[in-house]
Design a protein around this motif. Structure first.
Motif, mmCIF file in Angstrom:
data_model
loop_
_atom_site.group_PDB
_atom_site.id
_atom_site.type_symbol
_atom_site.label_atom_id
_atom_site.label_comp_id
_atom_site.label_asym_id
_atom_site.label_seq_id
_atom_site.Cartn_x
_atom_site.Cartn_y
_atom_site.Cartn_z
ATOM 1 N N VAL A 347 -9.950 -31.163 24.310
ATOM 2 C CA VAL A 347 -10.587 -30.693 25.541
ATOM 3 C C VAL A 347 -12.117 -30.139 24.941
ATOM 4 O O VAL A 347 -12.952 -30.420 25.442
ATOM 5 N N ASP A 348 -12.123 -29.742 23.718
ATOM 6 C CA ASP A 348 -13.622 -29.627 23.109
ATOM 7 C C ASP A 348 -14.366 -30.841 23.201
ATOM 8 O O ASP A 348 -15.691 -30.794 23.643
ATOM 9 N N ARG A 432 -9.277 -19.591 25.766
ATOM 10 C CA ARG A 432 -10.092 -19.431 25.141
ATOM 11 C C ARG A 432 -10.655 -20.637 24.028
ATOM 12 O O ARG A 432 -11.777 -20.758 23.779
ATOM 13 N N SER A 433 -9.527 -21.385 23.930
ATOM 14 C CA SER A 433 -9.925 -22.668 23.152
ATOM 15 C C SER A 433 -11.044 -23.632 23.776
ATOM 16 O O SER A 433 -11.486 -24.271 23.074
ATOM 17 N N ALA A 434 -11.202 -23.383 25.050
ATOM 18 C CA ALA A 434 -12.303 -24.465 25.778
ATOM 19 C C ALA A 434 -13.706 -23.923 25.393
ATOM 20 O O ALA A 434 -14.563 -24.732 25.644
ATOM 21 N N LEU A 435 -13.907 -22.691 24.963
ATOM 22 C CA LEU A 435 -15.086 -21.950 24.879
ATOM 23 C C LEU A 435 -16.127 -22.767 23.785
ATOM 24 O O LEU A 435 -17.218 -23.128 24.193
ATOM 25 N N ALA A 436 -15.475 -23.269 22.696
ATOM 26 C CA ALA A 436 -16.144 -24.010 21.820
ATOM 27 C C ALA A 436 -16.777 -25.144 22.281
ATOM 28 O O ALA A 436 -17.795 -25.742 21.569
ATOM 29 N N GLY A 437 -16.021 -25.911 23.315
ATOM 30 C CA GLY A 437 -16.561 -27.439 23.550
ATOM 31 C C GLY A 437 -17.777 -27.074 24.644
ATOM 32 O O GLY A 437 -18.158 -28.405 24.820
ATOM 33 N N PHE A 438 -17.995 -26.243 25.197
ATOM 34 C CA PHE A 438 -19.183 -26.117 26.050
ATOM 35 C C PHE A 438 -20.324 -26.319 25.334
ATOM 36 O O PHE A 438 -20.500 -25.875 24.237
ATOM 37 N N PRO A 439 -21.230 -27.330 25.624
ATOM 38 C CA PRO A 439 -22.550 -27.656 25.022
ATOM 39 C C PRO A 439 -23.421 -26.771 25.021
ATOM 40 O O PRO A 439 -23.559 -25.563 25.791
ATOM 41 N N VAL A 440 -24.076 -26.389 23.718
ATOM 42 C CA VAL A 440 -25.003 -25.505 23.435
ATOM 43 C C VAL A 440 -26.495 -25.902 23.988
ATOM 44 O O VAL A 440 -26.961 -26.922 23.365
ATOM 45 N N ALA A 441 -27.080 -25.265 24.727
ATOM 46 C CA ALA A 441 -28.554 -25.549 24.975
ATOM 47 C C ALA A 441 -29.579 -25.725 23.927
ATOM 48 O O ALA A 441 -29.502 -25.086 23.154
ATOM 49 N N GLY A 442 -29.924 -27.012 23.996
ATOM 50 C CA GLY A 442 -30.788 -27.440 22.936
ATOM 51 C C GLY A 442 -30.304 -28.052 21.530
ATOM 52 O O GLY A 442 -30.951 -28.513 20.501
ATOM 53 N N LEU A 443 -29.057 -28.031 21.490
ATOM 54 C CA LEU A 443 -28.314 -28.109 20.306
ATOM 55 C C LEU A 443 -27.095 -29.317 20.418
ATOM 56 O O LEU A 443 -27.173 -30.018 19.364
ATOM 57 N N THR A 444 -26.423 -29.143 21.038
ATOM 58 C CA THR A 444 -25.000 -29.843 21.142
ATOM 59 C C THR A 444 -24.724 -30.593 22.387
ATOM 60 O O THR A 444 -25.025 -30.304 23.362
ATOM 61 N N GLY A 445 -24.243 -31.686 22.232
ATOM 62 C CA GLY A 445 -23.564 -32.495 23.322
ATOM 63 C C GLY A 445 -24.524 -32.782 24.489
ATOM 64 O O GLY A 445 -25.451 -33.284 24.188
ATOM 65 N N THR A 446 -24.155 -32.575 25.892
ATOM 66 C CA THR A 446 -24.975 -33.170 26.762
ATOM 67 C C THR A 446 -26.074 -32.219 27.063
ATOM 68 O O THR A 446 -27.080 -32.453 28.109
ATOM 69 N N LEU A 447 -26.451 -30.981 26.156
ATOM 70 C CA LEU A 447 -27.618 -30.264 26.322
ATOM 71 C C LEU A 447 -28.471 -30.371 25.322
ATOM 72 O O LEU A 447 -29.487 -29.420 25.232
ATOM 73 N N ASP A 448 -28.209 -31.318 24.231
ATOM 74 C CA ASP A 448 -28.781 -31.339 23.117
ATOM 75 C C ASP A 448 -30.198 -31.741 23.255
ATOM 76 O O ASP A 448 -31.105 -31.278 22.454
ATOM 77 N N SER A 449 -30.650 -32.349 24.240
ATOM 78 C CA SER A 449 -32.060 -32.416 24.463
ATOM 79 C C SER A 449 -32.821 -31.793 25.466
ATOM 80 O O SER A 449 -33.904 -32.139 26.072
ATOM 81 N N ARG A 450 -32.303 -31.041 25.967
ATOM 82 C CA ARG A 450 -32.592 -30.098 26.950
ATOM 83 C C ARG A 450 -33.314 -28.715 26.421
ATOM 84 O O ARG A 450 -32.918 -28.366 25.093
ATOM 85 N N TYR A 451 -33.586 -27.763 27.060
ATOM 86 C CA TYR A 451 -34.250 -26.504 26.779
ATOM 87 C C TYR A 451 -35.207 -26.530 25.676
ATOM 88 O O TYR A 451 -35.237 -25.863 24.506
ATOM 89 N N THR A 452 -35.979 -27.477 25.946
ATOM 90 C CA THR A 452 -37.197 -27.667 24.829
ATOM 91 C C THR A 452 -38.555 -27.451 25.460
ATOM 92 O O THR A 452 -39.390 -27.378 24.194
#
Length: 521
Positions: A347-348, A432-452
């Motif tokens: 899921v993550d 709660r197991s899903a929470l770590a899978g949410f992309p982190v703004a500017g850092l991980t997953g599909t948000l890694d290149s945003r918030y710059t």
């Protein structure tokens, strides 16, 4: 004050120290005068002036100066819950900020809901009940259903089962589409279970069973039913590799190469995996017949009743005739198996990378776990049932798939916000197991290149949210701890947007960054 000791462990003599100091003083004086003089002669000598100190954020948004201890005298070292007494944003102030930000770039509009995670109080509501195409935000529903139905620690098994005749092996899919072609990788999610490991274990089992003849591989992918392709999907999306026909086993989430996550996928991911298994059996020392046929695995044998005493000696092969040596072959017996990463880990991965294929497979596994057909219709029905059990009204919701590839999906911002809140604060802690899978703004997953940029950087590292994008759709749903220490959940959905308009994504990111910076009083 203790006197310092020299290298030999004895106290240094005051006289020696004085002589050394006397020799150093002239050099120190010259150096002290030279530095300011050099700075005056050359303004660039010391480099540009230091930038002003940034405005300090709350302590929970800063790097800790010290690490927590392991706990003392009956006090646990685990993180404590967020305080329910932290001030809540003022709804009117927050609404004014978000209204000024959530503006479409061109055509279309945004809906949105922001809630306090602890109390559920709605702090912002713009058309929150309006049903809209959520794009990949629908994966949040899939994630919640998978964790509730199967539990975060469940694993899927891929088995090599003894076939109907000695030397026949049935590769049986159990839902793991993250198989690797090589050895199992215990610390990985993609490739956690490897076909090379399964093949070596299978060859050992064949040797122990006395099989000496050429073996034949069969494929059982009958766990899933119904069409392998959802009729709601665009043929162009399938051709581009956004998704592929669904099977209960596949390599690399139905990718040819685990490092290449774009482009066409195998049309028959199960058969591709079976052919890779044939190659790994050969590499492990087995002689394998060419080709793979589909056939259901025999049922697991029941324990055999005790045999009466033999009335005649056992038969042996006539001299010169072929014998496979497999006197104890039991069709349906498991020769070897490998297990996937946990459902929680899958899921993550699905949320972080927005993996369409994995989302659809998890939906079908939810249906199978609930005793429904593991088909597209069965998966959608099973997921919606889980929402109802979470007390999230789903009667108005429309789901044509579970990956978000079609505009036929219709979900409200309030429903998505409620799903996120169930994950952060609801009574079912499996979510709660899903929470770590949410992309982190500017850092991980599909948000890694945003918030710059300067207008969104305030949310970098703080906003955690699932993205969603189609040509005319953009969505963002997630959670953030604001500057006052209050946990907020949110969902913003844009529909009818001008394709490719860059300002829409920025509008969502600014809105989430506003939440991170509240205040808002």
């Amino acid at each position: 004050m203790k006197r310092r000791k020299g290298p030999g462990g004895t106290a240094q003599e005051p006289g020696s120290f004085g002589r050394i100091l006397a020799m150093l003083l002239p050099a120190l004086l010259i150096a002290a005068l030279a530095v300011p003089a050099g700075a005056a002669l050359s303004p660039g000598f010391l480099g540009p002036p230091a930038p002003p100190e940034p405005v300090a954020a709350g302590p929970w948004q800063q790097t800790p100066a010290t690490l927590s201890s392991a706990g003392t005298a009956g006090k646990s070292a685990v993180l404590q819950p967020l305080s329910g007494t932290a001030p809540m944003p003022d709804a009117a102030v927050l609404a004014a900020k978000l209204t000024a930000t959530l503006k479409a770039d061109g055509a279309g509009s945004f809906s949105g809901v922001v809630q306090d995670a602890v109390t559920g109080k709605v702090l912002f509501d713009r058309s929150g009940d309006e049903l809209r195409a959520p794009a990949s935000n629908i994966k949040l529903l899939t994630a919640a259903a998978a964790l509730r139905t199967m539990g975060p620690e469940t694993r899927f098994s891929t088995k090599a089962v003894a076939g109907p005749t000695p030397g026949s092996i049935v590769l049986t899919g159990g839902g793991d589409v993250l198989l690797g072609a090589g050895d199992s990788a215990p610390d990985a999610v993609l490739g956690h279970a490897g076909l090379a490991t399964l093949a070596r274990s299978t060859v050992r089992a064949l040797q122990q069973a006395g099989v000496t003849k050429r073996v034949r591989v069969l494929l059982d992918d009958s766990l899933f039913s119904g069409p392998a392709l959802n009729p709601a999907w665009s043929p162009e999306d399938v051709a581009a590799g956004e998704v592929a026909p669904l099977f209960p086993l596949a390599l690399n989430s139905a990718r040819y190469d685990p490092d290449v996550t774009v482009g066409p996928r195998p049309r028959d991911a199960a058969l591709t995996a079976a052919q890779a298994f044939v190659d790994r059996l050969s590499a492990a020392g087995a002689t394998v017949a060419a080709g793979v046929d589909r056939a259901p695995a025999p049922q697991t044998p029941s324990p055999a009743p005790a045999k009466p005493e033999a009335t005649e000696p056992p038969r042996t092969a006539e001299p010169g005739t072929e014998s496979d040596g497999a006197q104890g072959w039991q069709p349906g017996a498991v020769l070897a198996e490998v297990q996937s990463a946990t459902v929680g880990q899958q899921v993550d991965l699905m949320l972080r990378t927005s993996d369409n294929y994995l989302a659809e497979v998890l939906g079908r596994m939810v249906a199978a776990a609930e005793g429904k057909p593991a088909s597209n219709d069965g998966a959608v029905a099973a997921v919606l049932q889980q929402l109802e059990e979470l007390k999230i009204p789903a009667a108005t919701l429309r789901a044509a798939d579970l990956a978000g590839l079609t505009l036929a999906n219709k979900v409200s911002a309030r429903q998505l916000s409620a799903v996120v809140r169930a994950m952060t604060s609801g009574p079912d802690t499996r979510l709660r197991s899903a929470l770590a899978g949410f992309p982190v703004a500017g850092l991980t997953g599909t948000l890694d290149s945003r918030y710059t940029d300067s207008t969104t950087a305030g949310g970098a590292g703080l906003v955690r949210a699932k993205t969603g994008t189609l040509n005319t759709v953009i969505a963002l749903s997630g959670y953030v701890v604001d500057a006052d220490g209050r946990l907020l959940v949110f969902s913003f959905i844009g529909n009818g947007l001008t394709p490719g308009a860059a300002g829409n994504k920025v509008a969502l990111d600014r809105a989430a960054s506003i939440l991170a910076g509240c205040g808002c009083r």
